[in-house]
Design a protein around this motif. Structure first.
Motif, PDB file in Angstrom:
ATOM      1  N   ILE A   1       0.802  -1.225  -0.040  1.00  0.00           N
ATOM      2  CA  ILE A   1      -0.022   0.066   0.094  1.00  0.00           C
ATOM      3  C   ILE A   1       0.813   1.122  -0.094  1.00  0.00           C
ATOM      4  N   ALA A   2       1.863   1.226   0.798  1.00  0.00           N
ATOM      5  CA  ALA A   2       2.525   2.361   0.879  1.00  0.00           C
ATOM      6  C   ALA A   2       3.398   2.598  -0.352  1.00  0.00           C
ATOM      7  N   HIS A   3       4.071   1.507  -0.894  1.00  0.00           N
ATOM      8  CA  HIS A   3       4.784   1.853  -2.274  1.00  0.00           C
ATOM      9  C   HIS A   3       3.798   2.211  -3.363  1.00  0.00           C
ATOM     10  N   VAL A   4       2.499   1.746  -3.589  1.00  0.00           N
ATOM     11  CA  VAL A   4       1.443   2.284  -4.442  1.00  0.00           C
ATOM     12  C   VAL A   4       1.401   3.703  -4.360  1.00  0.00           C
ATOM     13  N   THR A   5       0.952   4.188  -2.906  1.00  0.00           N
ATOM     14  CA  THR A   5       0.991   5.473  -2.656  1.00  0.00           C
ATOM     15  C   THR A   5       2.005   6.599  -3.090  1.00  0.00           C
ATOM     16  N   PHE A   6       3.345   6.176  -2.865  1.00  0.00           N
ATOM     17  CA  PHE A   6       4.458   6.883  -3.127  1.00  0.00           C
ATOM     18  C   PHE A   6       4.606   6.995  -4.821  1.00  0.00           C
ATOM     19  N   ASN A   7       4.243   5.737  -5.697  1.00  0.00           N
ATOM     20  CA  ASN A   7       4.497   5.681  -6.851  1.00  0.00           C
ATOM     21  C   ASN A   7       3.520   6.359  -7.686  1.00  0.00           C
ATOM     22  N   LEU A   8       2.228   6.529  -7.312  1.00  0.00           N
ATOM     23  CA  LEU A   8       1.163   7.218  -8.097  1.00  0.00           C
ATOM     24  C   LEU A   8       1.423   8.322  -8.600  1.00  0.00           C
ATOM     25  N   PRO A   9       1.897   9.467  -7.902  1.00  0.00           N
ATOM     26  CA  PRO A   9       2.042  10.857  -8.317  1.00  0.00           C
ATOM     27  C   PRO A   9       3.243  10.595  -9.519  1.00  0.00           C
ATOM     28  N   TYR A  10       4.107   9.838  -9.596  1.00  0.00           N
ATOM     29  CA  TYR A  10       5.168   9.697 -10.624  1.00  0.00           C
ATOM     30  C   TYR A  10       4.501   9.366 -11.917  1.00  0.00           C
ATOM     31  N   VAL A  11       3.626   8.469 -11.743  1.00  0.00           N
ATOM     32  CA  VAL A  11       2.784   7.804 -13.022  1.00  0.00           C
ATOM     33  C   VAL A  11       1.926   8.848 -13.453  1.00  0.00           C
TER      34      VAL A  11
ATOM     35  N   VAL B   1       4.720   4.198 -19.976  1.00  0.00           N
ATOM     36  CA  VAL B   1       6.055   3.267 -19.946  1.00  0.00           C
ATOM     37  C   VAL B   1       7.052   4.009 -18.879  1.00  0.00           C
ATOM     38  N   SER B   2       7.139   5.279 -19.180  1.00  0.00           N
ATOM     39  CA  SER B   2       8.177   6.034 -18.346  1.00  0.00           C
ATOM     40  C   SER B   2       7.696   6.251 -16.856  1.00  0.00           C
ATOM     41  N   GLY B   3       6.528   6.396 -16.625  1.00  0.00           N
ATOM     42  CA  GLY B   3       5.875   6.345 -15.169  1.00  0.00           C
ATOM     43  C   GLY B   3       6.153   5.268 -14.678  1.00  0.00           C
ATOM     44  N   ALA B   4       5.868   3.960 -15.317  1.00  0.00           N
ATOM     45  CA  ALA B   4       5.991   2.905 -14.844  1.00  0.00           C
ATOM     46  C   ALA B   4       7.422   2.189 -14.603  1.00  0.00           C
ATOM     47  N   LEU B   5       8.490   2.763 -15.422  1.00  0.00           N
ATOM     48  CA  LEU B   5       9.758   2.300 -14.924  1.00  0.00           C
ATOM     49  C   LEU B   5      10.162   3.258 -13.843  1.00  0.00           C
ATOM     50  N   MET B   6      10.010   4.393 -13.402  1.00  0.00           N
ATOM     51  CA  MET B   6      10.118   5.413 -12.410  1.00  0.00           C
ATOM     52  C   MET B   6       9.483   4.974 -11.233  1.00  0.00           C
ATOM     53  N   ALA B   7       8.297   4.299 -11.415  1.00  0.00           N
ATOM     54  CA  ALA B   7       7.604   3.859 -10.039  1.00  0.00           C
ATOM     55  C   ALA B   7       8.429   2.638  -9.796  1.00  0.00           C
ATOM     56  N   PHE B   8       8.807   1.625 -10.519  1.00  0.00           N
ATOM     57  CA  PHE B   8       9.572   0.483 -10.505  1.00  0.00           C
ATOM     58  C   PHE B   8      10.911   0.821  -9.638  1.00  0.00           C
ATOM     59  N   THR B   9      11.730   1.642 -10.073  1.00  0.00           N
ATOM     60  CA  THR B   9      12.948   1.955  -9.604  1.00  0.00           C
ATOM     61  C   THR B   9      12.877   2.520  -8.333  1.00  0.00           C
ATOM     62  N   MET B  10      11.862   3.481  -8.069  1.00  0.00           N
ATOM     63  CA  MET B  10      11.817   4.100  -6.931  1.00  0.00           C
ATOM     64  C   MET B  10      11.215   3.006  -5.948  1.00  0.00           C
ATOM     65  N   SER B  11      10.610   2.321  -6.320  1.00  0.00           N
ATOM     66  CA  SER B  11       9.964   1.115  -5.338  1.00  0.00           C
ATOM     67  C   SER B  11      10.955   0.127  -5.007  1.00  0.00           C
ATOM     68  N   LEU B  12      11.916  -0.106  -5.910  1.00  0.00           N
ATOM     69  CA  LEU B  12      13.101  -1.094  -5.655  1.00  0.00           C
ATOM     70  C   LEU B  12      14.031  -0.565  -4.763  1.00  0.00           C
ATOM     71  N   ASP B  13      14.520   0.623  -4.649  1.00  0.00           N
ATOM     72  CA  ASP B  13      15.427   1.200  -3.984  1.00  0.00           C
ATOM     73  C   ASP B  13      14.925   1.615  -2.932  1.00  0.00           C
TER      74      ASP B  13
ATOM     75  N   PHE C   1      14.100   2.957   0.684  1.00  0.00           N
ATOM     76  CA  PHE C   1      14.442   2.503   2.198  1.00  0.00           C
ATOM     77  C   PHE C   1      13.555   3.382   3.187  1.00  0.00           C
ATOM     78  N   VAL C   2      13.341   4.462   3.387  1.00  0.00           N
ATOM     79  CA  VAL C   2      12.833   5.503   4.318  1.00  0.00           C
ATOM     80  C   VAL C   2      11.230   5.151   4.507  1.00  0.00           C
ATOM     81  N   ILE C   3      10.618   5.002   3.412  1.00  0.00           N
ATOM     82  CA  ILE C   3       9.363   4.877   3.787  1.00  0.00           C
ATOM     83  C   ILE C   3       9.033   3.205   4.311  1.00  0.00           C
ATOM     84  N   SER C   4       9.668   2.584   3.348  1.00  0.00           N
ATOM     85  CA  SER C   4       9.647   1.049   3.756  1.00  0.00           C
ATOM     86  C   SER C   4      10.157   0.588   5.334  1.00  0.00           C
ATOM     87  N   TYR C   5      11.086   1.349   5.588  1.00  0.00           N
ATOM     88  CA  TYR C   5      11.670   1.245   6.959  1.00  0.00           C
ATOM     89  C   TYR C   5      10.387   1.402   8.087  1.00  0.00           C
TER      90      TYR C   5
END
Lengths: 275, 271
Positions: free
Chosen positions: A137-147, A190-202, A204-208
């Protein structure tokens, strides 16, 4: 002046890459201390694949990154289409809310979500609510604006008559979308999805803040090395990821270049008969 | 079909997972452990003011350093041949995709008292330098980690500048310095604003960089918030601090956007 600028740029890139080169070199070091060279070895790579504990954590990270970027891409593209149709105050409010996770520091987003999940946990009487689902849920939340922010400009650039023309020619609005609109905005998706993927993969702070002990991602585990001894096989994993990402980037650039050339030859071929 | 409603799921998502959580932060900031209304958390913030100010000046300083270092690099990138530009772009993106935790850890072993630099100094017969556990090391960590976030928006803005504008300025008698100060610099303001925002926000709220490179006594506001949630558990005080940090950031970003004349929608577009 220009020569000075070039040397300066080179030095800055050196500054950016020295720590990474050091990590890659450390992956071949026999000792665990990065600062002391004890001889060349591949054993850390062997250990990485034998033990698999780090690979499992990387798998967790990749799983969350794929799922969250997929969900964010679908929801975000729909949202961008909706926002594009909005006018006036409503549009301003929705775009304003979209900006909140972007402007807010990650630590505040993390803390706010952690408090929400703690609250939901007491409401639902679940003891340890933090885990895979809260992380997703957290990752979707911070990925949405980038898409949304990479799809929106494509929608603005698109000729609004295109979709209308498709509907005049007998398409339903849904067909107009799948046959016309989506092709126009695909690069943004596509570029939004790629950005979201890399943001999510790396991330740390929110995941922590939103992850529990039963579902740990790679960056959170790396942070734990502050408190427990570092496993040198992490250097081997870093070196491999460095190589893979570099290869992917080079491949993507080459593909783009080939695409560009092909398009150019097509254009000239098309022009020729009219001459 | 009302395509407006397509954003329905998104709006619900954002209400549930962005607006309500911020509401909960507000609620925690103004209540005590038992859920009673109190201003005690806000009043206790006074004691943390020096930490907040230190975080603010260190991250402002880092943002300015990033701008001074990043601008010439972005400029050089924008002047290179298309193939080279692609390579530069890739080299800037690459570090952003790789664990910033590990990269910061590498700095620790470079700067430590028994680290690579000091070992090298010793073998040369020089006395070792105090390179870590001080303010300079934290600023170095911030600049190192967030420099790409400055270079990216600057580069994006610089390659979009119409060459004809520069030629026109030259035709009208501007020398190189004037072309830069009167044409290029004003046109790159949106990039500067979004670059500074993208460096300042993560820098002011960092806790990993200061934990790894800073002295244990000189914590930043991010460290204090982190410890309220992960160490000495006091979410009410932590929420009050988050609120103050958020207010500080929205104030700074708002002021900057106001004075540079870029409104929200444009400012984000240059990201």
């Amino acid at each position: 002046m220009r020569r000075f600028n070039k040397i300066f740029t080179f030095l800055v890139f050196l500054f950016l890459y020295i720590p990474m080169i050091l990590l890659v070199v450390s992956s071949f070091n026999q000792g665990t201390d990065m600062a002391v060279w004890k001889g060349f070895t591949f054993s850390q790579y062997g250990e990485l694949f034998r033990d698999r504990s780090l690979l499992r954590l990387l798998g967790n990270s990749v799983l969350v990154a794929i799922l969250s970027s997929l969900i964010a891409t679908i929801l975000g593209t729909m949202a961008a289409l909706g926002i594009h149709a909005m006018r006036g105050r409503m549009r301003r409010i929705v775009l304003g809310v979209t900006n909140i996770p972007l402007t807010n520091p990650e630590i505040v987003t993390g803390v706010a979500l952690a408090l929400l999940f703690a609250f939901a946990g007491t409401m639902l009487k679940i003891n340890s609510i933090l885990g895979f689902w809260t992380l997703l849920i957290a990752h979707v939340t911070f990925n949405l604006p980038y898409v949304i922010l990479s799809v929106m400009p494509k929608l603005v650039q698109m000729d609004p008559d295109l979709a209308e023309a498709a509907q005049d020619l007998g398409c339903t609005p849904f067909q107009a979308f799948t046959k016309v609109v989506i092709h126009e905005i695909l690069p943004g998706i596509v570029s939004g999805a790629l950005m979201a993927f890399t943001m999510s993969l790396d991330d740390f702070v929110i995941s922590y803040f939103v992850t529990g002990s039963d579902f740990v991602t790679l960056p959170v585990e790396i942070y734990n090395y502050t408190k427990k001894p570092i496993q040198p096989k992490i250097y081997a994993l870093f070196a491999l990821m460095f190589g893979v990402i570099l290869l992917l980037m080079v491949a993507m650039n080459l593909l783009q270049l080939r695409d560009l050339k092909r398009r150019r030859t097509k254009l000239t071929q098309r022009r020729e008969p009219s001459r | 079909m009302k395509s407006k409603w397509l954003s329905g799921p998104y709006v619900i998502w954002m209400v549930l997972f962005t607006l309500i959580p911020l509401g909960i932060v507000f609620y925690f900031a103004f209540t005590d452990g038992a859920g009673q209304f109190t201003l005690a958390n806000i009043q206790r913030l006074g004691a943390y003011l020096p930490i907040l100010l230190r975080s603010a000046w260190m991250s402002i300083f880092s943002s300015i350093l990033c701008l001074l270092i990043g601008y010439p690099v972005a400029y050089c990138m924008s002047k290179a041949s298309p193939t080279r530009q692609k390579i530069y772009y890739m080299l800037i993106m690459l570090p952003m995709c790789l664990s910033f935790l590990l990269r910061t850890m590498a700095w620790v072993s470079l700067l430590e008292d028994t680290g690579i630099i000091n070992n090298a100094l010793r073998s040369l017969g020089l006395s070792p330098l105090p390179l870590i556990r001080n303010t300079g090391a934290v600023i170095l960590g911030m600049v190192y980690n967030y420099l790409p976030f400055m270079i990216m928006p600057l580069y994006t803005v610089l390659i979009k500048i119409d060459r004809r504008l520069i030629e026109a300025a030259q035709d009208l008698g501007c020398n190189q310095v004037q072309v830069f100060t009167k044409v290029i610099l004003p046109l790159s303001v949106p990039g500067i604003v979004s670059g500074i925002t993208m460096v300042f926000v993560p820098a002011v709220s960092t806790f990993y960089i200061s934990q790894k490179l800073g002295s244990p006594g000189a914590v930043l506001i991010g460290d204090v918030i982190e410890s309220q949630f992960k160490g000495a558990y006091n979410p009410n005080l932590g929420a009050a601090m988050s609120l103050i940090l958020m207010a500080l950031i929205f104030l700074c970003v708002g002021l900057m956007n106001h004075f540079s004349g870029t409104d929200d929608e444009e400012g984000v577009a240059t990201l």
